[in-house]
Scaffold this active site. Structure first.
Site, PDB file in Angstrom:
ATOM      1  N   SER A 101      71.624 -37.579  34.927  1.00 15.14           N
ATOM      2  CA  SER A 101      71.401 -36.484  33.620  1.00 15.14           C
ATOM      3  C   SER A 101      72.221 -36.474  32.690  1.00 15.14           C
ATOM      4  O   SER A 101      72.797 -37.838  31.957  1.00 15.14           O
ATOM      5  CB  SER A 101      70.949 -35.302  34.081  1.00 15.14           C
ATOM      6  N   ASP A 144      69.985 -35.599  26.342  1.00  9.38           N
ATOM      7  CA  ASP A 144      70.989 -35.885  27.320  1.00  9.38           C
ATOM      8  C   ASP A 144      70.416 -37.395  27.965  1.00  9.38           C
ATOM      9  O   ASP A 144      69.358 -37.722  27.405  1.00  9.38           O
ATOM     10  CB  ASP A 144      71.063 -34.825  28.495  1.00  9.38           C
TER      11      ASP A 144
END
Length: 449
Positions: free
Chosen positions: A101, A243
């Site tokens: 992530s 992200d």
């Protein structure tokens, strides 16, 4: 690694902490647990972000999955929400996303999705974890051989199927909106430009040239400075930052001012209420949400449901209460009418849709909520200290003392990260200098103790 699964899958420094051996075992265990009731040959999808370690872990996962007789369909580099969507569209039995992530390149992770497209509940993760950590010999008894081993194929249509899915959620032309997209040199790099150009917006791209090592490096939703500058320099209407795996989105208004996840939730909730599409008149948030959001919700007559930190817990509450919007300050926004997990590019597209439909600038929309100042300090801890800070009286007494000093004008939240070896100290209040001082004192005390 300690416990295998945190709040968002298994995660650690790739190869040394999240090892190839562990990845292979997770592949075996996931295939056995998630496909145990299948009356057919199980099919599992695998996607990944742009990290250099992704290929290695993908190979290990494939080996594990195929060794117990399940087939693998490789999706290539793709956003996490694409895996969640495609596992259902392709009638797969499970989905795997290889990503850490928002974390830096040395980390990687493994997120698992059920055939429904939802992240796994704790009890299923615990079953997989038990096989990996405690009973690997049980898995070895179920190895396949000969013609029973699994096959590996590659899906060429995954990107376009996901792009079309996101575009279908917008029902207005975005012509006239100039958007700057910061792709964090991650998964959004493969599809964001096509999504927003396809919707009619004028697009400026930054940090969209991944090389395996530059994911999240001074860019994306955890480093907003580059986007703020690019929006102002290019005279954009708005900026969107994703992200590494594109399940988060933060925005920047035309003046270069941040619009965080709380403000996005406020904007969406207000618009949805006006459109009479806000289920049960409620938005689900976490304990980390800004006090300003709760004041906004009260003023607008919107109900809030609050969970612990983690988009999985937000989703659980949404499903339990029949709510259709929820999320986190970090930019995980779940729009349950369209997606089963946080989707950064969908969030960004829906925000631009609200701009187009209301005719308002990004700054005008964001003015619906006033944020309280927040100070967040991360204290690094070693694996053997996890779960211990809140058992130290000197620390808990200090937190209580500073909370009393704040009175009703602020709050303190100290918690361990579910994805990194950190204790997070967050203080919120009206006086920035005061809360900064208190936060540093508590952080230094945790470090010392």
């Amino acid at each position: 690694m300690g416990r295998l699964f945190g709040t968002d899958g298994a995660r650690g420094v790739a190869i040394t902490e999240l090892t190839c051996e562990t990845a292979m075992k997770i592949g075996k265990a996931a295939a056995l647990v998630l496909a145990k009731d299948c009356d057919h040959r199980p099919k599992i999808l695998i996607g990944k972000d742009t990290r250099i370690s992704g290929d290695i872990l993908e190979a290990a996962l494939c080996a594990g999955i195929c060794s117990v007789g399940a087939d693998v369909v490789k999706l290539g580099v793709i956003p996490t929400p694409a895996v969640a969507m495609l596992v259902k569209k392709y009638n797969a039995d499970a989905g795997v996303m290889i990503s850490a992530s928002h974390n830096s390149v040395e980390f990687n992770g493994i997120k698992l999705f059920a055939g429904t497209g939802f992240k796994l509940p704790d009890d299923v993760e615990n079953e997989i974890e038990k096989l990996v950590l405690d009973k690997p010999e049980e898995m070895d008894k179920q190895l396949s051989e000969g013609t029973e081993v699994g096959r590996i194929t590659y899906c060429k249509d995954a990107e376009w199927d996901y792009i079309r899915h996101v575009m279908k959620t917008v029902d207005i032309d975005l012509k006239g909106i100039k958007v700057c997209l910061d792709c964090a040199n991650g998964s959004a790099s493969v599809c964001a430009e096509r999504i927003f150009k396809g919707l009619g917006a004028s697009v400026v791209m930054i940090n969209s040239e991944p090389d395996g090592t530059n994911i999240n490096k001074e860019c994306g939703s955890t480093h907003m400075e580059a986007l703020k500058k690019a929006v102002v320099d290019n005279k954009c209407s708005v900026g969107l930052a994703f992200d590494g795996d594109a399940d988060r989105c933060l925005a920047v208004d035309e003046n270069g001012e941040l619009i965080d996840g709380d403000k996005l939730l406020a904007i969406f909730s207000k618009f949805m209420k006006a459109q009479k599409t806000l289920n049960n008149n409620c938005c689900v948030v976490t304990v980390m949400s800004n006090l300003g959001f709760f004041k906004f919700a009260k003023a607008e007559g919107i109900v809030t449901a609050t969970t612990k930190v983690g988009d999985r817990y937000v989703l659980e509450e949404m499903l339990k209460g029949g709510y259709n919007i929820g999320g986190e300050q970090s930019g995980h926004i779940i729009l349950l009418d369209h997606a089963n997990t946080g989707d950064g590019e969908m969030t960004g597209a829906m925000f631009l849709q609200i701009m187009a439909k209301t005719g308002k600038k990004a700054s005008e929309l964001a003015s619906c909520m006033e944020s309280y100042p927040q100070v967040l300090i991360n204290v690094k801890i070693t694996a053997d200290k996890k779960g211990k800070w809140d058992k130290v009286p000197e620390i808990t007494d200090a937190i209580k003392m500073y909370e009393e000093k704040l009175g009703g004008e602020g709050r303190i939240l100290v918690r361990e990260s579910g994805t990194e070896p950190l204790v997070r100290v967050m203080i919120e209040g009206k006086k920035t200098g005061l809360i900064t001082d208190y936060a540093h004192r508590i952080a230094e005390l945790i470090e010392k103790m």
